[in-house]
Design an enzyme around this catalytic site. Structure first.
Site, mmCIF file in Angstrom:
data_model
loop_
_atom_site.group_PDB
_atom_site.id
_atom_site.type_symbol
_atom_site.label_atom_id
_atom_site.label_comp_id
_atom_site.label_asym_id
_atom_site.label_seq_id
_atom_site.Cartn_x
_atom_site.Cartn_y
_atom_site.Cartn_z
ATOM 1 N N LYS A 56 17.391 -5.186 -1.125
ATOM 2 C CA LYS A 56 16.646 -4.395 -2.096
ATOM 3 C C LYS A 56 17.649 -3.572 -2.899
ATOM 4 C CE LYS A 56 12.171 -3.408 -2.855
ATOM 5 N NZ LYS A 56 10.974 -4.219 -2.793
ATOM 6 N N GLY A 82 -2.759 4.679 -6.498
ATOM 7 C CA GLY A 82 -1.750 4.084 -7.372
ATOM 8 C C GLY A 82 -2.290 2.840 -8.049
ATOM 9 N N GLY A 87 -0.817 1.096 -10.563
ATOM 10 C CA GLY A 87 0.251 0.510 -11.370
ATOM 11 C C GLY A 87 0.046 -0.994 -11.394
ATOM 12 N N VAL A 100 0.568 -3.499 -9.125
ATOM 13 C CA VAL A 100 -0.152 -4.107 -7.996
ATOM 14 C C VAL A 100 -1.571 -3.534 -7.920
ATOM 15 C CG1 VAL A 100 -0.234 -4.381 -5.496
ATOM 16 C CG2 VAL A 100 1.951 -4.543 -6.680
HETATM 17 P P1 NAD Z 1 4.181 0.584 -10.265
HETATM 18 O O1 NAD Z 1 5.275 1.553 -10.539
HETATM 19 O O2 NAD Z 1 3.745 -0.332 -11.347
HETATM 20 O O3 NAD Z 1 2.881 1.357 -9.743
HETATM 21 C C1 NAD Z 1 2.913 2.445 -8.895
HETATM 22 C C2 NAD Z 1 1.842 3.398 -9.387
HETATM 23 O O4 NAD Z 1 1.668 4.423 -8.426
HETATM 24 C C3 NAD Z 1 2.200 4.083 -10.695
HETATM 25 O O5 NAD Z 1 1.154 3.920 -11.617
HETATM 26 C C4 NAD Z 1 2.402 5.553 -10.307
HETATM 27 O O6 NAD Z 1 2.002 6.443 -11.331
HETATM 28 C C5 NAD Z 1 1.509 5.647 -9.103
HETATM 29 N N1 NAD Z 1 1.860 6.698 -8.151
HETATM 30 C C6 NAD Z 1 3.075 7.048 -7.650
HETATM 31 N N2 NAD Z 1 2.953 8.055 -6.766
HETATM 32 C C7 NAD Z 1 1.638 8.348 -6.694
HETATM 33 C C8 NAD Z 1 0.870 9.289 -5.966
HETATM 34 N N3 NAD Z 1 1.434 10.159 -5.113
HETATM 35 N N4 NAD Z 1 -0.471 9.315 -6.121
HETATM 36 C C9 NAD Z 1 -1.063 8.455 -6.979
HETATM 37 N N5 NAD Z 1 -0.394 7.533 -7.696
HETATM 38 C C10 NAD Z 1 0.935 7.483 -7.564
HETATM 39 O O7 NAD Z 1 4.648 -0.228 -8.984
HETATM 40 P P2 NAD Z 1 4.050 -1.586 -8.404
HETATM 41 O O8 NAD Z 1 4.926 -2.699 -8.804
HETATM 42 O O9 NAD Z 1 2.602 -1.638 -8.650
HETATM 43 O O10 NAD Z 1 4.317 -1.354 -6.838
HETATM 44 C C11 NAD Z 1 3.482 -0.493 -6.073
HETATM 45 C C12 NAD Z 1 3.870 -0.569 -4.615
HETATM 46 O O11 NAD Z 1 3.745 -1.914 -4.147
HETATM 47 C C13 NAD Z 1 5.314 -0.159 -4.328
HETATM 48 O O12 NAD Z 1 5.358 0.454 -3.057
HETATM 49 C C14 NAD Z 1 6.044 -1.490 -4.265
HETATM 50 O O13 NAD Z 1 7.203 -1.416 -3.479
HETATM 51 C C15 NAD Z 1 4.986 -2.351 -3.592
HETATM 52 N N6 NAD Z 1 5.126 -3.786 -3.858
HETATM 53 C C16 NAD Z 1 5.067 -4.256 -5.127
HETATM 54 C C17 NAD Z 1 5.153 -5.627 -5.351
HETATM 55 C C18 NAD Z 1 5.013 -6.210 -6.742
HETATM 56 O O14 NAD Z 1 4.846 -7.436 -6.849
HETATM 57 N N7 NAD Z 1 5.045 -5.405 -7.784
HETATM 58 C C19 NAD Z 1 5.331 -6.505 -4.266
HETATM 59 C C20 NAD Z 1 5.374 -5.977 -2.964
HETATM 60 C C21 NAD Z 1 5.265 -4.607 -2.771
#
Ligand code: NAD
Length: 346
Positions: A80, A180, A182, A184
């Protein structure tokens, strides 16, 4: 000019810190294991307060990637990267070129992808300096954002967990609280909405919350209260550590199943705390493997059909939950054992 420092950290094959002051670049790559294959894992961009905080995060995330690949049956290792910076303010072309240079110093031991704060377009720039990148845009020859695949895997695993707890996979009418929304969380919300679930949401970004209200008639919860929603499922999809000694006593969901990595703050104690409260937790790295699977199938195997691979998540979730019930151990403890057995017997 890029300066690279090697850190010796017990249990990790390689950890490098890269800095280039002319590009305001400061990043760390951690390769936990390449025992099963080259390590594949996302780059996270986050305003860590200092290098120590970034290092702590990248080490936990890299370890989870080793377990994720192993339990998903993929011939890949765990690694990572983190970039110390605010994705809303600090992204520059030079920063991502430096990231590409840093990845290139590892000669393919680490293959990059996206994590929180990173977009496929950012990876396009990274790929100008290294070919060890997945998930860049289709225009650049990549397979794009894997977040939808991640969300599909989370949904599949949630269905398996519902079957376990409620006797049916059906999500219609189920109450799901998503922390969250975002990449995912948003895709997951869409899928759940299509299945007829009732959604509660929260995000740090008000625009996302408004969009969720409009698109799904979701109920909005104040920040830091989402874990207290009386829901069938609590789905953490933000960053790590939401399950801890402070939050666990206040949880009111039957199941915790979400896409966020490293949901427990203390992986020794917190899984037992949750089990004592009779709340079923689906280990994050089992549930959120869809993105990794997507990148592996599309960009390493060069095959198109990802769906059957993602459905395997359902089977793995069932195996983990069944063993956990039988042995009266938290699902995370069982999943860790299953993942490390795959490494031992390799
Ligand atoms: P992202 O940055 O697009 O979304 C994260 C969202 O969480 C953001 O909108 C942010 O504003 C919000 N956030 C952060 N802290 C917060 C809080 N305390 N309360 C409420 N909202 C909060 O990221 P993502 O790509 O959607 O990934 C989200 C999680 O999933 C991460 O932990 C990432 O490691 C994990 N993940 C993602 C993927 C992928 O394919 N993108 C794959 C496996 C795991």
């Amino acid at each position: 000019m890029l300066k690279v420092k090697q850190l010796k950290i017990k249990g990790f094959e390689t950890v490098v810190v890269g800095k280039d002051s002319s590009a305001d670049f400061h990043a760390i790559i951690a390769v936990h294991s390449t025992q099963l294959g080259p390590s594949l894992g996302g780059i996270r961009m986050w305003p860590y307060r200092n290098e120590t905080e970034g290092l702590q995060d990248v080490l936990r995330l890299a370890t989870a990637m080793t377990k994720k690949a192993a339990i998903s049956g993929l011939p890949m290792g765990g690694g990572k990267a983190v970039i110390i910076g605010d994705p809303a303010k600090d992204k520059t072309r030079n920063l991502f070129l430096s990231m590409g240079e840093l990845i290139e110093t590892l000669h393919g031991k680490y293959i990059a992808a996206k994590d929180s704060g990173i977009l496929p377009e950012d990876l396009d720039i990274v790929s100008e300096k290294t070919r060890h990148v997945t998930g860049s845009t289709n225009k650049q020859g990549g397979s794009g954002d894997p977040s939808l695949a991640t969300a599909k895997g989370v949904l599949a695993g949630m269905q398996a967990a519902c079957k376990f707890v409620f006797g049916t996979k059906c999500l219609k009418g189920r109450v799901v609280a998503i922390q969250g929304i975002g990449q995912v969380g948003w895709n997951l919300g869409n899928l759940l909405f299509q299945q007829g679930a009732k959604l509660f949401v929260v995000d740090l970004q008000p625009s996302r919350v408004k969009q969720a209200q409009r698109s799904w008639t979701a109920s909005v919860v104040p920040l830091f209260e989402i874990h207290q929603v009386p829901a069938d499922i609590f789905a953490p999809c933000a960053l790590g550590g939401i399950l801890n000694a402070d939050t666990i006593p206040h949880l009111r969901a039957n199941i915790v199943a979400g896409g966020a990595n490293n949901q427990f703050l203390d992986e020794e104690q917190d899984p037992f705390r949750l089990m004592k409260r009779n709340i079923l937790h689906v280990p994050d790295y089992v549930l959120n493997a869809g993105g990794l699977i997507h990148l592996f199938v599309r960009e390493i195997l060069h095959q198109r059909r990802v769906a059957p691979w993602i459905l395997n998540i359902q089977r793995t979730v069932h195996q983990v939950l069944a063993a956990s019930l039988q042995e009266q151990l938290p699902p995370l403890v069982v999943a860790n054992r299953m993942a490390f057995q795959k490494l031992e017997f390799h």
